[in-house]
Scaffold this motif. Sequence first.
Motif, mmCIF file in Angstrom:
data_model
loop_
_atom_site.group_PDB
_atom_site.id
_atom_site.type_symbol
_atom_site.label_atom_id
_atom_site.label_comp_id
_atom_site.label_asym_id
_atom_site.label_seq_id
_atom_site.Cartn_x
_atom_site.Cartn_y
_atom_site.Cartn_z
ATOM 1 N N LYS A 53 0.839 -1.186 0.000
ATOM 2 C CA LYS A 53 0.000 0.000 0.000
ATOM 3 C C LYS A 53 0.881 1.246 0.000
ATOM 4 C CE LYS A 53 -4.257 -1.786 1.973
ATOM 5 N NZ LYS A 53 -5.174 -1.805 3.113
ATOM 6 N N PRO A 54 0.357 2.375 -0.488
ATOM 7 C CA PRO A 54 1.188 3.581 -0.625
ATOM 8 C C PRO A 54 1.762 4.080 0.708
ATOM 9 C CG PRO A 54 -0.985 3.905 -1.637
ATOM 10 C CD PRO A 54 -0.994 2.545 -1.023
ATOM 11 N N ASP A 55 1.057 3.858 1.825
ATOM 12 C CA ASP A 55 1.556 4.394 3.103
ATOM 13 C C ASP A 55 2.333 3.342 3.922
ATOM 14 O OD1 ASP A 55 -0.534 2.778 3.759
ATOM 15 O OD2 ASP A 55 -1.574 4.216 5.051
ATOM 16 N N ASP A 56 2.811 2.285 3.249
ATOM 17 C CA ASP A 56 3.535 1.232 3.964
ATOM 18 C C ASP A 56 4.850 1.713 4.586
ATOM 19 O OD1 ASP A 56 1.725 -0.790 3.786
ATOM 20 O OD2 ASP A 56 2.688 -1.838 2.115
ATOM 21 N N ASP A 57 5.380 2.835 4.086
ATOM 22 C CA ASP A 57 6.669 3.324 4.617
ATOM 23 C C ASP A 57 6.499 4.089 5.937
ATOM 24 O OD1 ASP A 57 8.050 2.280 2.563
ATOM 25 O OD2 ASP A 57 8.078 4.115 1.363
ATOM 26 N N ILE B 100 9.644 0.640 13.275
ATOM 27 C CA ILE B 100 8.894 -0.386 12.542
ATOM 28 C C ILE B 100 7.795 0.307 11.729
ATOM 29 C CG2 ILE B 100 7.542 -2.525 12.738
ATOM 30 C CD1 ILE B 100 10.361 -2.788 13.919
ATOM 31 N N THR B 101 7.713 -0.042 10.448
ATOM 32 C CA THR B 101 6.747 0.627 9.569
ATOM 33 C C THR B 101 5.415 -0.113 9.502
ATOM 34 O OG1 THR B 101 7.420 -0.606 7.607
ATOM 35 C CG2 THR B 101 8.635 1.432 8.084
ATOM 36 N N LYS C 264 4.661 -8.306 18.029
ATOM 37 C CA LYS C 264 5.730 -7.704 18.844
ATOM 38 C C LYS C 264 6.977 -8.602 18.851
ATOM 39 C CE LYS C 264 6.561 -6.925 23.805
ATOM 40 N NZ LYS C 264 5.943 -6.840 25.139
ATOM 41 N N ARG C 265 6.768 -9.881 19.058
ATOM 42 C CA ARG C 265 7.907 -10.801 19.141
ATOM 43 C C ARG C 265 8.592 -10.979 17.792
ATOM 44 N NH1 ARG C 265 4.193 -14.725 22.815
ATOM 45 N NH2 ARG C 265 4.632 -13.731 24.818
ATOM 46 N N TYR C 266 7.841 -10.848 16.723
ATOM 47 C CA TYR C 266 8.363 -11.059 15.373
ATOM 48 C C TYR C 266 9.128 -9.830 14.878
ATOM 49 C CZ TYR C 266 7.978 -12.960 10.559
ATOM 50 O OH TYR C 266 8.213 -13.485 9.313
ATOM 51 N N LEU C 267 8.613 -8.637 15.238
ATOM 52 C CA LEU C 267 9.168 -7.400 14.668
ATOM 53 C C LEU C 267 9.883 -6.499 15.666
ATOM 54 C CD1 LEU C 267 6.218 -6.084 12.462
ATOM 55 C CD2 LEU C 267 8.279 -7.241 11.670
ATOM 56 N N ARG C 268 9.602 -6.640 16.941
ATOM 57 C CA ARG C 268 10.070 -5.766 18.018
ATOM 58 C C ARG C 268 9.195 -4.509 18.193
ATOM 59 N NH1 ARG C 268 14.571 -6.830 20.410
ATOM 60 N NH2 ARG C 268 14.282 -4.841 21.439
#
Lengths: 377, 110
Positions: B16-20, B29-30, B49-53
Motif C-alpha cells: 500500500k502507498p503508506d507502507d513506509d 517499525i513501519t 511484537k515478538r516477530y518485529l520488536r
Amino acid sequence: MIEKRTADVIIIGGGIMGCSTAYRLAKLGLDVIVLEKKEIGNGGSCRNAGGVRQSARDPKELQLAMYAVANIWPTLSEELGVNVEYHQKGNIRLGLTEKDVKILENHTAKSTKVGLDVKMISGDEAREICPYMSDEIIAASWCPTDGHANPLKTTLGFYKRALDLGVTFISGVEVLGIKKIKGEARIVETDDGDYEGGQILLCAGYDSRRIANTVGIDAPVERQVNEVLVTEAMPHMFDIMLGVAGGEFYGHQSEHGSFVLGGNSGLQAFTSNTDHFMTNSLTAPCISRGIMKYFPCLKNVKVVRTWAGYYDQCIDVLPIIDNIKEVPGLTVAFGFSGHGFGISPAVSIALSELMTTGKSTTIDISQLGYDRFKSKG
Amino acid sequence: MAKIIRTAHTEPFVEKPDDDMIICRCEEITKGEIRRAVYDGMSTMNEVKRYLRSGMGLCQGQTCQRLVQNIIAAEMKMKPTEVGMIQGRSPVRPVEIGIFSNNKTDVKEE
C-alpha cells in the motif's frame, strides 16, 4: 467451508517443538493440525534467553545439542526465511571463587569426556575474550562452538514455514484430554470439541503432564518460574553467551543491542504458580546484583522490561522424548527443564523420525524415554 | 483468548502507498512491516511484537500500541478490542541496573 478437524497428525502445543516438528512432518508430506491454548510460542519457547549451548549438558541429551549446532543452526535463517540471529561466538562460564572453579572444572571434565571442545581458562584469558568483565573473575570455562539465537524469531520462523507448507494452526483452544479408539490414541478433546488424528504429538510444556494423565501416563515434571530482564539497546559490546558458576544470571547481548539477562531469586521452586507468568519483585534486583558482581560497567544501563516464564522441570533435568508403548499413536516431548530451545531443531528431527518410522535413527535419544523413572527402593 | 484458525494465505501480499510510515518510533517499525507480519501469520499483538520488536523499545509500546492494534485489526478483519493488547511489563519506567541492585530489603542476611 467445513472446519478442518481431522489430520494425519494432531500436535498439542504451538511452541517451538510443535512448530518445528509440524514443519518437518509437513515437509515429509503429512497433513498436520497444531492446537495451541494461547498464542504461538507463548510458553518457554519465547520465554528463554536464547542459549544454543552444548557445554554443561548431560551426555544423555548432548547428542541433540551437538547435532543441532553442527547441522542445523548455521543455516537455519536461510532455511526458514527469517533471521534467527544465530551467533556462534562461544559460551563463557565465569567463576569468582575457588568453589566456583571446582564447579567449572567438573563441567569441563564431563564435557571433554564426551568429545566437546571445552577448556578452563584464567581470569585474564577470559578478559581477553570479553574485556568488559570484572577484575574479580579468577577463572572461566570456555566452549568456542556454543552460541545464542533469538528464540522469538526462531519459534515464529518455524511457525511461518510450517504455515507455508500447509499446516493448519488453531489457537485459543484448550486441550482437555486424549481419548483412545480401539486402544490407540486418536481423539484430542478440547473446549472447542474434538479433533482427530492418526497420530498425536504431545509437546505442551508443563501442561503435557496433565494431558498425558488423561491416558494414564505420568512423568515427574513440575513447573518452575524463571525471570529475565531486558535492557535498553547499547552499542555492540560482545557476541558471546554468558553464564556464571554461581548461577546468579545468564544471557547475552542481542543483535538489537539490548542485554537479555535471566536468573532467579532462589525462591522460584516455591513461588505461587499462576497462569499469568507473573514476575516477582524480588527477582530483578537479585539478578541485577548478580550482574554487578561480574559486569560492574553495566551499572548505568537501564532495564526496560522484565518477564517470567516456566521451566517444565523434570526430576533429572532431562527431556522426555518418546513414543508411548501403552498408548500406540501417542508421542511425547516435554520436560525440557529450561534448556530446550537450543536443541529444538534437532528434537524435531528425532520426533519426525519417531513418528514416521518408529525410531529416531539420526540422533540417539534412547536415554530420554518416558519409562526411565524408578522408585527409590 | 479468542479462537483463531491460521492457514497460509493463497492470495499474494498487496503493498500500500503508506507502507513506509513509521508506526513504532522506538524500534522504527513501519506500517508495511506490520501488515507483512500479519500476512506471514502473526495474528496477535504479542506475536507481532515478538516477530518485529514493535513495542519493545524504550517506551514499551506506550506510544504505538493503539496504532499497531488498529493495523492488525484491519488486516485480520477484526475489531481492535478483539486483537487485545501487548503484555504489560514491569518496570513502568526504565530503571538502571545499579539502582535495581540497591533494592536489598528482602535479602537474606549472611
